[in-house]
Design a protein around this motif. Structure first.
Motif, PDB file in Angstrom:
ATOM      1  N   LYS A 111       0.796  -1.097  -0.162  1.00 52.56           N
ATOM      2  CA  LYS A 111       0.082  -0.111   0.112  1.00 52.56           C
ATOM      3  C   LYS A 111       0.998   1.296  -0.036  1.00 52.56           C
ATOM      4  O   LYS A 111       0.272   2.464  -0.176  1.00 52.56           O
ATOM      5  CB  LYS A 111      -0.907   0.028   1.337  1.00 52.56           C
ATOM      6  N   ARG A 112       2.043   1.012   0.038  1.00 56.96           N
ATOM      7  CA  ARG A 112       3.164   2.211   0.048  1.00 56.96           C
ATOM      8  C   ARG A 112       3.003   3.045  -1.393  1.00 56.96           C
ATOM      9  O   ARG A 112       3.108   2.298  -2.290  1.00 56.96           O
ATOM     10  CB  ARG A 112       4.392   1.669   0.347  1.00 56.96           C
ATOM     11  N   VAL A 113       2.774   4.430  -0.971  1.00 58.63           N
ATOM     12  CA  VAL A 113       2.840   5.154  -2.230  1.00 58.63           C
ATOM     13  C   VAL A 113       4.149   6.139  -1.949  1.00 58.63           C
ATOM     14  O   VAL A 113       4.282   6.862  -1.308  1.00 58.63           O
ATOM     15  CB  VAL A 113       1.500   6.158  -2.487  1.00 58.63           C
ATOM     16  N   ASP A 177       1.753   8.014 -10.285  1.00 56.17           N
ATOM     17  CA  ASP A 177       0.981   8.227  -9.125  1.00 56.17           C
ATOM     18  C   ASP A 177       1.858   7.584  -7.814  1.00 56.17           C
ATOM     19  O   ASP A 177       1.047   7.444  -6.834  1.00 56.17           O
ATOM     20  CB  ASP A 177      -0.369   7.285  -9.614  1.00 56.17           C
ATOM     21  N   GLY A 178       2.714   6.852  -8.316  1.00 59.51           N
ATOM     22  CA  GLY A 178       3.820   6.310  -6.947  1.00 59.51           C
ATOM     23  C   GLY A 178       3.202   5.063  -6.492  1.00 59.51           C
ATOM     24  O   GLY A 178       3.819   4.553  -5.454  1.00 59.51           O
ATOM     25  N   ARG A 179       2.313   4.453  -7.370  1.00 65.25           N
ATOM     26  CA  ARG A 179       1.690   3.034  -6.733  1.00 65.25           C
ATOM     27  C   ARG A 179       2.630   1.942  -7.230  1.00 65.25           C
ATOM     28  O   ARG A 179       2.340   0.747  -6.814  1.00 65.25           O
ATOM     29  CB  ARG A 179       0.195   3.122  -7.202  1.00 65.25           C
TER      30      ARG A 179
END
Length: 196
Positions: A111-113, A177-179
């Motif tokens: 779940k880390r973005v 988006d960092g995902r």
């Protein structure tokens, strides 16, 4: 008085070094952990040697990152306590019987973005390593790298082949988006591995 202070400081440094010698490593910051893991991956794949797990701990391979490639494959994971990254090693066998190795760096928390500044710092570190190695004339830009929007990616190659006779690619990819984030080293499957 100054000499007593220096002796105390020296003793404290010695004691700290002695106390931590042989103990597992702990997380540093995101960029330092990336640099540490990337260098271990790069060295292992380029020299066709075992991954250096000294100071690291084995960890479970998350199901989302387990790879099932070729006719068979094996995965193992390594990390340090508290790190936001970990290393995933994949050894897989293609239909022609060639065994290839991949060593990738992944986010430990699904779940880390990654924030834009973190993405920029990691990409900057990758590009610094790329420029240093290309400047040393041991590596070259991967001119066959194809962009897959919206992903941001970069890659470079070891000049020549590794001892397994494989072309080695080093890559870095993230989504704006960092995902999604992945980086590492691997023996390319686009050409056969042939020892010269």
């Amino acid at each position: 008085m100054r000499s007593v202070t220096l002796r105390i400081a020296s003793f404290a440094l010695f004691f700290t070094a002695f106390a931590t010698w042989g103990n597992p490593s702990y997380a540093q910051n995101l960029v330092q952990d990336f640099d540490n893991f990337f260098e271990r991956c790069r060295t292992s794949v380029e020299t066709s040697s075992m991954f250096d797990g000294e100071g690291l701990q084995r960890r479970n391979v998350p199901e989302r990152h387990a790879r099932d490639w070729g006719v068979n494959s094996a995965n193992e994971a390594w990390g340090v306590a508290g790190s936001e990254l970990y290393v995933l090693l994949t050894e897989w066998t293609s239909r022609d019987g060639t065994v290839r190795n991949l060593c990738s760096i992944q986010l430990a928390n699904e779940k880390r973005v990654l924030e834009p500044v973190e993405q920029a710092m990691l990409l900057r570190q990758f590009l610094i390593l790329q420029v240093e190695l290309i400047g040393a004339q041991s590596h070259e830009i991967d001119r066959q790298l194809s962009s897959v929007p919206p992903l941001v990616n970069a890659a470079f190659l070891l000049q020549g082949k590794n001892p397994n006779g494989c072309i080695v690619s080093h890559s870095f990819t993230f989504s704006p988006d960092g995902r999604f984030f992945s980086a590492g080293s691997g023996e390319k499957s686009v050409q056969p591995c042939e020892v010269e």
